[in-house]
Design an enzyme around this catalytic site. Structure first.
Site: not given
Ligand code: C5P
Length: 309
Positions: A17, A163
């Site tokens: 994406k 995501d």
């Molecule tokens: O959700 P995901 O595991 O992909 O996110 C990885 C890291 O990115 C999270 O641990 C967080 O620190 C950060 N993040 C964030 N806000 C979001 C998505 C991700 O701070 N909306």
């Protein structure tokens, strides 16, 4: 042959994406950020297959496509930087974790085998791991005959990564909350892009830790309207990614990228997600071929020509 000996394998392509718009609305108390982002699936694909098995094991075979793996090994041998990173161990693989959690929550007693051939660069802001996880959930749901609907899968998906739900719906969407609340946009006119993943990647968590919440956030709506109208000039002019400053501060390759992107003659460019990948918007397929050629000759990373899917 007895039915229990027949293991059906289903294979699908899992897209990458890009983010045409990414705005940070607030820092949350749970360590995440409230976002508004517009994401579009594009034609850089991994391939993933799932086989339901009659034992209790969950197994995974995951590797780079042979051509990429050869490049990666040669780069390692000669001690030169490569955009292709080593892949994580099975228990850290998000697709494997996705089906492990599905198996537990749906109380499945049999097992499954996942096989992933990777082409989407990692640590790149292209959503490769999330896309694999979504595809694994869809195939395991079918392979184990669970009949969970997409919303139920999306709830589980959102606990795996922000995501992952987006990839379950499989079309351009505005994503809010952590990224897990999806408003699909339906069919959009085809976009032609060239994506470049520089030699260095970045961790999403590091980029978010460094980002700033703006005083007046930019809305996604003008971008969604431009897309719906098929006004690719307005799409290119409106590209926005609030995480760019944080990524550029963390990675010299992001900071350097702007010079290269200005030279290749696209109609607009931006960073995808938390980087380090960038994309250049092009007028059509031929224009994208030209831009990709110029980008390759600059030699700043892995270059892909792609379309919205
Ligand atoms: O959700 P995901 O595991 O992909 O996110 C990885 C890291 O990115 C999270 O641990 C967080 O620190 C950060 N993040 C964030 N806000 C979001 C998505 C991700 O701070 N909306």
């Amino acid at each position: 042959m007895k039915d229990q000996y027949v293991h059906h394998t289903e294979t699908i392509r899992t897209p990458a994406k890009i983010n045409l718009h990414l705005e940070i609305l607030a820092r949350r108390t749970d360590g995440y950020h409230d976002l508004e982002t517009l994401m579009v699936p594009i034609s850089i694909f991994d391939s993933l297959s799932f086989t339901a098995t009659s034992d209790e094991k969950l197994t995974l075979r995951c590797g780079w496509e042979p051509g990429i793996e050869a490049h990666r090994i040669a780069s390692q041998h000669w001690g030169v930087e490569s955009p292709w990173e080593p892949l994580p161990a099975p228990e850290q693989n998000l697709a494997w974790r996705a089906i492990a959690r599905l198996r537990e929550e749906a109380q499945v007693e049999t097992g499954g085998h996942l096989r992933i051939t990777k082409r989407i660069p990692a640590a790149a802001g292209l959503g490769g791991a999330s896309s694999n996880a979504a595809a694994a959930l869809v195939l395991a749901n079918r392979g184990w005959n669970l009949h969970w609907d997409t919303d139920r899968l999306a709830e589980l998906a959102s606990r795996l990564g922000s995501d992952v739900p987006f990839f379950l719906y499989g079309e351009a969407a505005i994503c809010r909350g952590r990224g897990e609340r999806i408003e699909t946009l339906g069919t959009i006119p085809r976009l032609h892009v060239v994506v470049v993943r520089p030699l260095q990647g970045l961790s999403t968590a590091d980029v978010f830790r460094r980002c700033r919440v703006p005083e007046s956030p930019q809305s996604c709506q003008p971008m969604a309207d431009a897309l719906r109208r098929g006004d690719n000039v307005a799409v290119a002019a409106g590209l926005h990614n609030r995480l760019h400053a944080a990524s550029a501060a963390l990675s010299p390759s992001v900071a350097r990228m702007v010079d290269a992107l200005q030279q290749v003659g696209g109609v607009g460019y931006s960073m995808s997600g938390s980087g380090t990948s960038h994309f250049v918007m092009c007028r059509n397929h031929r224009h994208a071929q030209t831009v990709a050629g110029r980008m390759r000759s600059i030699g700043i990373g892995a270059v892909f020509q792609a379309q919205s899917v």
